[in-house]
Scaffold this motif. Structure first.
Motif, PDB file in Angstrom:
ATOM      1  N   HIS A  68       0.835  -1.213   0.000  1.00  0.00           N
ATOM      2  CA  HIS A  68       0.000   0.000   0.000  1.00  0.00           C
ATOM      3  C   HIS A  68       0.867   1.259   0.000  1.00  0.00           C
ATOM      4  N   HIS A  70       1.100   5.508  -2.081  1.00  0.00           N
ATOM      5  CA  HIS A  70       0.413   6.540  -2.868  1.00  0.00           C
ATOM      6  C   HIS A  70       1.456   7.342  -3.633  1.00  0.00           C
ATOM      7  N   HIS A 282      -4.904  -1.065   5.890  1.00  0.00           N
ATOM      8  CA  HIS A 282      -4.814  -0.779   7.339  1.00  0.00           C
ATOM      9  C   HIS A 282      -5.565  -1.772   8.226  1.00  0.00           C
ATOM     10  N   ASP A 333       2.504   2.655   3.168  1.00  0.00           N
ATOM     11  CA  ASP A 333       1.629   3.801   2.945  1.00  0.00           C
ATOM     12  C   ASP A 333       2.435   4.895   2.233  1.00  0.00           C
TER      13      ASP A 333
HETATM   14 ZN   LIG Z   1      -3.433   4.976   2.063  1.00  0.00          ZN
END
Ligand SMILES: [Zn+2]
Length: 502
Positions: A68, A70, A282, A333
């Protein structure tokens, strides 16, 4: 007949990590094209003309898979400190706004450079583009990865409600002037967004073995049921993954109960979204029933402990996820809320967070479980199960070479424990992805990193000016959001308070 155009590589003398057995034994690996053809003892026969890589004094482990991240976050690393998730979302127009197509490309490329240098060979990436994803924007992210030579699943994020529409009561604490400002952030109607997302899929030009698409409704209660259904339909039509932030913060968990009268996971299940193609990002606030639903449906969780700590969201329970047969991956993340994309650190934190939940040793996750999650587990979440995450015949040749002469490995006592608890990326020497060395002697071979740094710096300067008004708006909103949302989080979390209520 032989096909002389297929490249052959023999990697000789490295110690191959067997994470489950906590062992590393000398092997030779034969790579044909982009795939591992054979793994054998020292002296394995290789075709004449095969390229030879000397891996003596090195530990070989499967490329780490980031469950995960971004892409847009990479230009925003270090921009904040005291941020909850809700403050981070409030900061969105400032830290992620004003982006050009070139910025989207640079940001993805920068993240890919960081990840490959830190032993990560594939990532599940959820880029943000407002007011909705466009084909050019998503392709720009995909090209960033492709140019570095890294693999990615790019899942454009979509929503049709802003934070201020999604959190009941939040607009009431804003002044009329601020309410007007946040009204201007309103997102496109779901049909427009769904159509735009559909267009992203048509005419995708990148090699799907390297960069493929998925769909990411950002947060369930930021999406109408119509948009969630449209995302699910699109994922089904194209046979791709669905990825959403579920039960990340306690505020999300509380608001989810208020919205649905059940947990967000139960709601998604009732809508028919859960399945082996579904990934929860998460899952800090999942309860046992949620985990059972996810496990029963064959779904995945990307466990992102660094981000959870950084945003004050709590400690996810990886042991319970595994007990409920949830496929667990590990992620960093985005760099806007974990500030680096270091999968070694993410593994270390996954281990420590489990231990930090309490003193019951039998509830702790072991280092071998963490390594399996960060390789095979994440690979399955990405839809690359059985092809990434192991160094075995038939798997893609995504291989990290660690220097055993680095202090992290002196002495070598237990390769699995040291990979999770000691290694920090410092010993990464070469990184092969699909048979191609994208990092050689600690340098990226595919792109000019110095030129990238100059381009990123120019982008940073321009964006600082362009987003100045959004920063001012953030500074006016932050005290109000920062007071209101923790208030929601201080109410005890009991599903029974809401289920069947009202
Ligand atoms: Zn995220």
């Amino acid at each position: 007949m032989t096909t002389p155009t297929v490249s052959m590589t023999i990697i000789r003398g490295g110690l191959l990590l067997d994470a489950r057995a906590h062992r590393a034994d000398p092997v030779d690996l034969l790579v044909t094209g982009d795939t591992i053809a054979e793994v054998g003892g020292p002296g394995l026969a290789a075709p004449p003309g095969a390229r030879v890589i000397d891996a003596r004094g090195m530990l070989l482990h499967p490329g780490l898979v980031n469950g995960h991240t971004h892409a847009h976050g990479n230009l925003a690393k270090g921009m904040g400190d005291l941020w909850t998730l809700e403050l981070l979302l409030t900061a969105g127009p400032w830290i992620s706004g004003g982006r050009t197509m070139e910025d989207r490309y640079l940001s993805a490329k920068l993240g890919a450079v960081e990840m490959v240098l830190k032993g990560c060979t594939a990532a599940y990436d959820l880029p943000l583009e407002l007011p909705m994803p466009t084909r050019e924007g998503v392709e720009a992210v995909g090209r960033g990865y492709a140019d570095v030579g890294m693999r990615a699943v790019v899942a454009p994020m979509v929503a049709d409600r802003t934070l201020y529409e999604a959190i009941p009561g939040l607009p009431d604490v804003l002044t009329p002037a601020l309410r007007q400002d946040v009204d201007a952030l309103r997102l496109a109607p779901w049909k427009t967004t769904a159509a735009s997302l559909g267009a992203v899929f048509h005419g995708w030009t990148l090699d799907r073995d390297q960069v493929r698409l998925a769909v990411a409704p950002t947060i369930p209660h930021h999406c109408s049921n119509e948009l969630l259904h449209a995302c699910a339909d699109l994922a089904k039509e194209h046979g791709v993954g669905l990825h959403t932030h579920v039960a990340e913060s306690k505020v999300q968990a509380m608001v989810g109960l208020q919205h649905y009268g059940k947990t967000p996971t139960a709601h998604l299940d009732d809508l028919g979204l859960l399945g082996p193609h579904f990934t929860v990002a998460h899952g800090v606030w999942l309860d046992d029933d949620d985990m059972k639903r996810l496990g029963d449906r064959g779904a995945s969780v990307s466990h992102n402990p660094g981000s959870n700590l950084r945003l004050g969201n709590g400690l996810a329970d990886m042991r319970s996820m595994l007990d409920h047969r949830v496929n667990v991956g590990v992620g960093t993340d985005g760099a806007n809320c974990s500030d680096n994309l270091n999968m070694y650190e993410a593994m270390r934190l996954a281990s420590l967070v489990s231990k930090g939940r309490g003193p019951d040793v039998e509830r702790w996750v072991r280092t071998d479980e963490v390594v399996v999650a960060a390789t095979e587990g994440s690979a399955r979440a990405l839809g690359f199960g059985g092809r990434l995450g192991r160094l075995a015949p038939g798997y893609k040749a995504d291989i990290v070479f660690l220097d055993l002469h680095h202090p992290n490995w002196i002495p070598l006592n237990d390769p699995t424990n040291q990979l999770v608890h000691t290694e920090d990326g410092g010993a990464v020497t070469h990184v092969m992805i699909g048979g191609r060395l994208v990092v050689e002697h600690r340098r990226v071979t595919t792109v000019d990193v110095a030129a990238l740094a100059r381009e990123v710096e120019a982008a940073r300067r321009r964006l600082t000016a362009v987003t100045a008004p959004a920063r001012v708006l953030y500074e006016r909103l932050a005290p109000l959001v920062g007071r209101f949302c923790p208030g929601l989080a201080h109410v005890p979390y009991h599903v029974s308070r809401y289920v069947g209520g009202a």
